[in-house]
Every structure is written in C-alpha cells, then in structure tokens.
Design a protein around this motif. Sequence first.
Motif, mmCIF file in Angstrom:
data_model
loop_
_atom_site.group_PDB
_atom_site.id
_atom_site.type_symbol
_atom_site.label_atom_id
_atom_site.label_comp_id
_atom_site.label_asym_id
_atom_site.label_seq_id
_atom_site.Cartn_x
_atom_site.Cartn_y
_atom_site.Cartn_z
ATOM 1 N N SER A 83 20.492 12.606 69.688
ATOM 2 C CA SER A 83 19.329 13.129 68.974
ATOM 3 C C SER A 83 18.039 12.779 69.701
ATOM 4 N N GLN A 86 17.459 15.032 72.625
ATOM 5 C CA GLN A 86 17.026 16.330 72.114
ATOM 6 C C GLN A 86 15.553 16.301 71.736
ATOM 7 N N LEU A 87 15.194 15.225 71.031
ATOM 8 C CA LEU A 87 13.810 15.094 70.580
ATOM 9 C C LEU A 87 12.867 15.040 71.780
ATOM 10 N N ILE A 90 12.542 18.528 73.302
ATOM 11 C CA ILE A 90 11.673 19.424 72.519
ATOM 12 C C ILE A 90 10.219 19.033 72.710
ATOM 13 N N PHE A 91 9.969 17.723 72.641
ATOM 14 C CA PHE A 91 8.612 17.212 72.755
ATOM 15 C C PHE A 91 8.011 17.540 74.119
ATOM 16 N N LYS A 94 6.982 21.145 74.816
ATOM 17 C CA LYS A 94 5.715 21.565 74.230
ATOM 18 C C LYS A 94 4.542 20.916 74.957
ATOM 19 N N LEU B 24 15.139 16.462 63.903
ATOM 20 C CA LEU B 24 15.160 17.435 64.997
ATOM 21 C C LEU B 24 14.653 18.789 64.519
ATOM 22 N N ALA B 27 10.973 18.580 64.256
ATOM 23 C CA ALA B 27 10.393 18.531 65.607
ATOM 24 C C ALA B 27 10.435 19.906 66.258
ATOM 25 N N ALA B 28 11.554 20.606 66.075
ATOM 26 C CA ALA B 28 11.685 21.925 66.692
ATOM 27 C C ALA B 28 10.648 22.883 66.118
ATOM 28 N N VAL B 30 7.670 21.931 64.660
ATOM 29 C CA VAL B 30 6.321 21.481 65.023
ATOM 30 C C VAL B 30 6.013 21.779 66.494
ATOM 31 N N PHE B 31 7.006 21.520 67.349
ATOM 32 C CA PHE B 31 6.764 21.673 68.783
ATOM 33 C C PHE B 31 7.329 22.978 69.330
ATOM 34 N N ALA B 32 7.452 23.984 68.458
ATOM 35 C CA ALA B 32 8.039 25.241 68.933
ATOM 36 C C ALA B 32 7.181 25.846 70.042
#
Lengths: 193, 274
Positions: A83, A86-87, A90-91, A94, B24, B27-28, B30-32
């Motif tokens: 996880s 993954q986080l 994603i972070f 962006k 997750l 986060a996905a 918010v940070f899309a």
Amino acid sequence: MENLLLIFAGTVLVNNFVLAQFLGICPYLGVSRQVDTAFSMGMAVTFVMTMAAMVTFFIQNYLLIPLGLEYLQTVSFILVIASLVQLVEIFLRKVSPVLYRALGIFLPLITTNCAIMGLALLIPREGYNFIEAIVFALGAGVGFTLAIVLMAGLREQLEMSDMPQALRGGAITLIMAGLMAMAFMGFAGVIGT
Amino acid sequence: MQTDIFLYAVLTMGFLGAVFAAGLTIAARVFAVDTDPRVDDIEEVLPGANCGACGEPGCQSFAEGVVAGKVPVNGCPVGSADVAAQIARIMGQTEAATRERQIAHVLCRGNRENAVARSVYDGIPSCAGSQALGGGHKACPYGCLGLGDCVDICPFGAAVMGEDGLPQFDPDKCTGCGKCVEACPRNIVTLAGISKKHHIYCSAKLSAKEIRKVCSVGCIGCQRCVKACPEEAISMDGRLAVMDYEKCKNSGECVEVCPMNTIQSMEQKELVKK
C-alpha cells in the motif's frame, strides 16, 4: 545518541543489507547499470524503507502484540509495504511527474523488494524502539544506496573495457558483487562487539 | 478461546486491509492526474521498444506528442502501416498517409577481397575507434571499416557482420529505425524504401585514379548510369554517382551499364557474396 550512531554505521557498513545480509539483490544487479538511475533507486528504497519501518512498528506494537497475533507479521507487513508503494506512486505522479518518470519501473519493483520486507521483520527481532527503528531503516537505505551506486560506477567503467566474451554482462557483475561483499567484510572489525 | 484468536486474526487483517484500501482510494481521488485516454490507447498500439527512432525519448512521449499534435500519426518508423492506421483511427483521422518501410544499406562493397587495407588495426573493436586513430585502417577513406558499429547498435538484431568483413542487413528484421545510420562514423549507411531493388554501393568521392588504387568495385564517376537511367534518378555528387530513391522506378538499367559492378541489385549482391 552514541547508540543510534552505532546502529546507523553498523547497518551502512558492517551489516550492509546487500553485501552482508544478501537482501535486495535483485535491484542491486538489475538497476545498477548507470549511476544516475542507481542513485534514484537507492533514494526511493531509502524513502520507502523509512516509511515502512514507522508504519510496521506501530502495527507490530499496538496491534499484533496486544492481540497475540505475531504470527500474522509477514502478511500484514506485505500489506503495509504494497500500500505504501502505491501511495508513494500516486503521490509522486501528481506532485513530481519528472521524478515519477525517472523512477518509472523501480517504484513497483520496490513493492516486491525483499530488503524492505527483511527490514520490517528484523526490527521486532532486534527489539529496537521507535527512534532506533527509524535510524536502522535510514541506515539500511543508505547502505543499499551506497552498494548500488558503487556497483553502478564499476559497471560504467567496465563498459569501456575489453572483456572476454564469456564474462560479459551478468557473469562479471556477479563476480564484482562477490568481491565487493568480501571487501565490506573488512568493516566487520571496525565496530566492536 | 480458539474462536477468539480466529476472530481477532480475521478482524485485524480485515481492518488493516480496509484502512489501506480507503487510504489509497482517497489518495487516488485527491491526487488524480487528468490524462488523455488517447495517450494510453496509442501507447497500446505502438511496438513499445522505446527505441527512439521517431526522435522522441520513448513510446510514451511519442503517444503524448501525437495527442498534442506535435508528432505525425505515422511518425513511428518501426511500426508498420497498420500501426499508423490504428493511431490515425484513435486520433479520429480516417486515412493515414502510409509510408513505405525503410531498410538500411551499407553503401560500400569494399570487402576484404575488393578493398585495400592500408594498415592493421588491433585496437578497440569499433569502427569509431579505428576512425579516430588516424582516420581508419582502410585505404579508401569512405570504405566500410567492417568492425560492426552498426551491428552492435542494431536494437532488432537485423544486422550481421559477414565473413567478408561487410555487414549484412536482414530485410525482414530491419525496421528502418536509422540507429546504424547515426552510428556509422563514415556515414555510409543509408535508408531506402524496401521496394527499391538497385543501389549504388559506393560512397567514395574520389577520382577514378584514386579509386582504382584502393578498391576494385568503387564508383569511378564514368556517368554511364546517369545517362542510362530512364527516370533521371541518378545524379553526380562531385565524382560519385548518387541515387535519388524517390525517382527510382527499379528499371535496372544502371546495373547493366556499370563497368565496376558498383551498382547492384539486392539479390545480385547476395549472390556475389555467396
């Protein structure tokens, strides 16, 4: 303070994750072709290691131990690491697309990196407290970065040399890894018992 | 007691999984990152070798370039006409201007028998190395050095160093990416459409006298091919005959008249080698 320094230096040099404990060998051989990418990989691993050490510490001490569920360590830590990666992915995507592009495939690779799993499992075994665990994780990450960057430097040099066909590629890399591991054994005497 | 442990285990793992899944998901959201779905579609269609032949760093940047309109839909030289057509469809264009597949040719027939070596080269096994060391070991300053820089760089395994010291390109494997064209220190590799049969296998801008000293199959600049070509596809670049592949219609007249056998058709060249 002295204790923390000892843990840090001991993990970077003496008990180097790659060269003494043979954890994380896969990226060590796979991503050590260029110094730049090797360094990025090292940084990514260090970051995920530190994060994972913190989260797994809490899970271990405030969830698993009170409930008597220590045998679920491995499963729950895998969950944490996957996880977390993954986080981070994603972070990063962006916040810094450049870094995301640079790390590319390495980020998912870290998910299945045994060095991070090993770290999470070693912390309870060594009985570290929270601060010690973080320092230990940082040391492990720095040690990994050191090993992989050194290796990448050597391999960049080797690109230029005239080598027997049979030794090129993986063969010479494994020989170098072995020699480096032996050289790091010299640190074993530096920090006493 | 037994059921307690079982319950705790299931609940704990379920709780952890739920927390991480929720984290997750948030986060996905918010940070899309907004991406054009066409980029992914195009990337799917591309060969995915990240060879850089299109001039972009990789297939993903190529796809982004196409969507942004900076790169033509048929800009991928490696993908077949089919790929270009699919990309055109994704981009909403009906007809993609298809481009003939290009393959590489080394414009030199100076193998060990035909061409004279002026020295023995025993350094780094690379054409660039030989070229850097006093301008190469071949007597002809335009001749193929035969150390295989083009073979080494070929990402598709299409180039093989022949026993006679000249590289051979497999027309089936060559994608026309042009890496060998860049890698050749003497600039004697060129790309030509796969339908073009006849090639002037010489790059030497030397006089007839100079050429005869160093090579038995070099262009002597007699201009017979220039006169023979019905399409006027061959012109003189100084003392060297040069083919304009856009005009060539494969008449084969040039092959017939060439006194030095410099101009060959591809099949014939294979025969000569065997």
